[in-house]
Design a protein around this motif. Structure first.
Motif, PDB file in Angstrom:
ATOM      1  N   LYS A  26      59.008  58.386  38.017  1.00 45.53           N
ATOM      2  CA  LYS A  26      58.508  59.735  38.329  1.00 45.53           C
ATOM      3  C   LYS A  26      57.271  59.696  39.216  1.00 45.53           C
ATOM      4  CE  LYS A  26      60.933  62.973  36.335  1.00 45.53           C
ATOM      5  NZ  LYS A  26      61.430  64.140  37.014  1.00 45.53           N
ATOM      6  N   GLY A  27      56.786  58.494  39.549  1.00 39.12           N
ATOM      7  CA  GLY A  27      55.616  58.369  40.413  1.00 39.12           C
ATOM      8  C   GLY A  27      54.304  58.624  39.702  1.00 39.12           C
ATOM      9  N   LEU A  28      54.291  58.485  38.365  1.00 35.13           N
ATOM     10  CA  LEU A  28      53.058  58.710  37.609  1.00 35.13           C
ATOM     11  C   LEU A  28      52.202  57.453  37.517  1.00 35.13           C
ATOM     12  CD1 LEU A  28      54.526  60.852  34.689  1.00 35.13           C
ATOM     13  CD2 LEU A  28      53.445  61.635  36.801  1.00 35.13           C
ATOM     14  N   LEU A  29      52.828  56.272  37.611  1.00 33.95           N
ATOM     15  CA  LEU A  29      52.096  55.000  37.557  1.00 33.95           C
ATOM     16  C   LEU A  29      52.335  54.209  38.834  1.00 33.95           C
ATOM     17  CD1 LEU A  29      52.814  53.626  33.946  1.00 33.95           C
ATOM     18  CD2 LEU A  29      50.795  54.848  34.746  1.00 33.95           C
ATOM     19  N   ASN A  30      51.332  53.421  39.221  1.00 35.58           N
ATOM     20  CA  ASN A  30      51.489  52.537  40.377  1.00 35.58           C
ATOM     21  C   ASN A  30      51.983  51.157  39.910  1.00 35.58           C
ATOM     22  OD1 ASN A  30      49.251  51.119  39.397  1.00 35.58           O
ATOM     23  ND2 ASN A  30      47.828  52.127  40.788  1.00 35.58           N
ATOM     24  N   ASP A  31      52.008  50.186  40.813  1.00 34.45           N
ATOM     25  CA  ASP A  31      52.520  48.851  40.480  1.00 34.45           C
ATOM     26  C   ASP A  31      51.647  48.113  39.464  1.00 34.45           C
ATOM     27  OD1 ASP A  31      54.632  49.249  42.172  1.00 34.45           O
ATOM     28  OD2 ASP A  31      53.738  48.168  43.852  1.00 34.45           O
ATOM     29  N   SER A  32      50.410  48.550  39.293  1.00 31.58           N
ATOM     30  CA  SER A  32      49.503  47.924  38.322  1.00 31.58           C
ATOM     31  C   SER A  32      49.519  48.657  36.979  1.00 31.58           C
ATOM     32  CB  SER A  32      48.076  47.926  38.867  1.00 31.58           C
ATOM     33  OG  SER A  32      48.016  47.216  40.079  1.00 31.58           O
TER      34      SER A  32
END
Length: 94
Positions: A26-32
Protein backbone atom coordinates in the motif's frame (compact mmCIF):
# COMPACT_ATOMS: atom_id res chain seq x y z
CA UNK A 1 -0.19 3.58 23.67
CA UNK A 2 2.05 2.51 20.84
CA UNK A 3 2.56 -0.92 19.34
CA UNK A 4 5.53 -2.42 17.54
CA UNK A 5 4.81 -3.87 14.10
CA UNK A 6 4.94 -7.33 15.71
CA UNK A 7 2.29 -6.44 18.30
CA UNK A 8 0.14 -4.67 15.69
CA UNK A 9 0.31 -7.78 13.51
CA UNK A 10 -0.77 -10.02 16.41
CA UNK A 11 -3.66 -7.63 17.11
CA UNK A 12 -4.91 -8.20 13.55
CA UNK A 13 -4.19 -11.94 13.65
CA UNK A 14 -1.28 -11.67 11.20
CA UNK A 15 2.43 -12.38 11.29
CA UNK A 16 4.87 -9.45 11.32
CA UNK A 17 6.21 -10.27 7.81
CA UNK A 18 2.64 -10.44 6.43
CA UNK A 19 1.74 -7.05 7.96
CA UNK A 20 4.95 -5.51 6.60
CA UNK A 21 4.22 -6.95 3.13
CA UNK A 22 0.69 -5.48 3.17
CA UNK A 23 1.97 -2.10 4.37
CA UNK A 24 4.68 -2.02 1.67
CA UNK A 25 2.15 -3.02 -0.98
CA UNK A 26 0.00 0.00 0.00
CA UNK A 27 3.07 2.27 0.03
CA UNK A 28 2.93 2.89 3.79
CA UNK A 29 6.45 1.54 4.49
CA UNK A 30 9.72 1.99 2.62
CA UNK A 31 12.42 -0.65 2.04
CA UNK A 32 13.77 -0.09 5.58
CA UNK A 33 10.31 -0.79 7.10
CA UNK A 34 10.01 2.86 8.14
CA UNK A 35 7.02 5.07 7.29
CA UNK A 36 7.18 6.07 3.62
CA UNK A 37 5.47 9.39 4.42
CA UNK A 38 6.48 10.26 8.00
CA UNK A 39 4.91 13.74 7.94
CA UNK A 40 1.65 12.74 6.27
CA UNK A 41 1.16 9.70 8.52
CA UNK A 42 2.59 11.17 11.75
CA UNK A 43 -0.72 10.81 13.61
CA UNK A 44 -0.67 7.06 12.95
CA UNK A 45 2.95 5.90 12.61
CA UNK A 46 6.15 6.99 14.34
CA UNK A 47 9.86 6.30 13.89
CA UNK A 48 11.55 5.22 17.11
CA UNK A 49 15.28 5.93 17.28
CA UNK A 50 17.38 3.62 19.46
CA UNK A 51 21.06 3.32 20.25
CA UNK A 52 23.30 1.14 22.35
CA UNK A 53 26.99 0.58 22.89
CA UNK A 54 28.69 -2.57 21.57
CA UNK A 55 32.08 -3.50 23.05
CA UNK A 56 33.74 -4.17 19.68
CA UNK A 57 31.67 -2.19 17.18
CA UNK A 58 31.10 0.95 19.27
CA UNK A 59 27.85 2.91 19.20
CA UNK A 60 25.06 1.20 17.29
CA UNK A 61 21.98 3.01 15.99
CA UNK A 62 18.66 1.64 14.79
CA UNK A 63 15.22 2.86 13.81
CA UNK A 64 11.90 1.05 14.00
CA UNK A 65 8.29 1.85 13.20
CA UNK A 66 5.73 2.17 15.98
CA UNK A 67 1.97 2.23 15.40
CA UNK A 68 0.20 4.87 17.49
CA UNK A 69 -3.18 4.14 19.10
CA UNK A 70 -5.00 6.17 16.42
CA UNK A 71 -3.06 4.17 13.83
CA UNK A 72 -4.79 0.88 14.57
CA UNK A 73 -8.21 1.72 13.05
CA UNK A 74 -6.45 3.76 10.35
CA UNK A 75 -4.24 0.78 9.46
CA UNK A 76 -7.25 -1.55 9.38
CA UNK A 77 -8.96 0.87 6.98
CA UNK A 78 -5.86 1.30 4.80
CA UNK A 79 -5.23 -2.45 4.50
CA UNK A 80 -8.83 -3.68 4.47
CA UNK A 81 -8.38 -5.59 7.75
CA UNK A 82 -10.99 -6.34 10.38
CA UNK A 83 -10.58 -4.82 13.81
CA UNK A 84 -10.98 -7.48 16.51
CA UNK A 85 -14.23 -7.30 18.45
CA UNK A 86 -14.06 -5.36 21.70
CA UNK A 87 -14.87 -7.70 24.60
CA UNK A 88 -18.02 -6.88 26.52
CA UNK A 89 -17.50 -4.92 29.73
CA UNK A 90 -19.18 -6.92 32.50
CA UNK A 91 -17.81 -4.92 35.44
CA UNK A 92 -21.15 -3.32 36.27
CA UNK A 93 -23.00 -6.65 36.53
CA UNK A 94 -24.03 -7.41 40.11
Amino acid sequence: MERSLEKAAKYFGLTRPKLIALMREKGLLNDSNLPAFPLRDRDYLRVKDSNWYHDKAGMQYSQSTKVRQAGMPWLANQLGLELPAVPADNRDVA
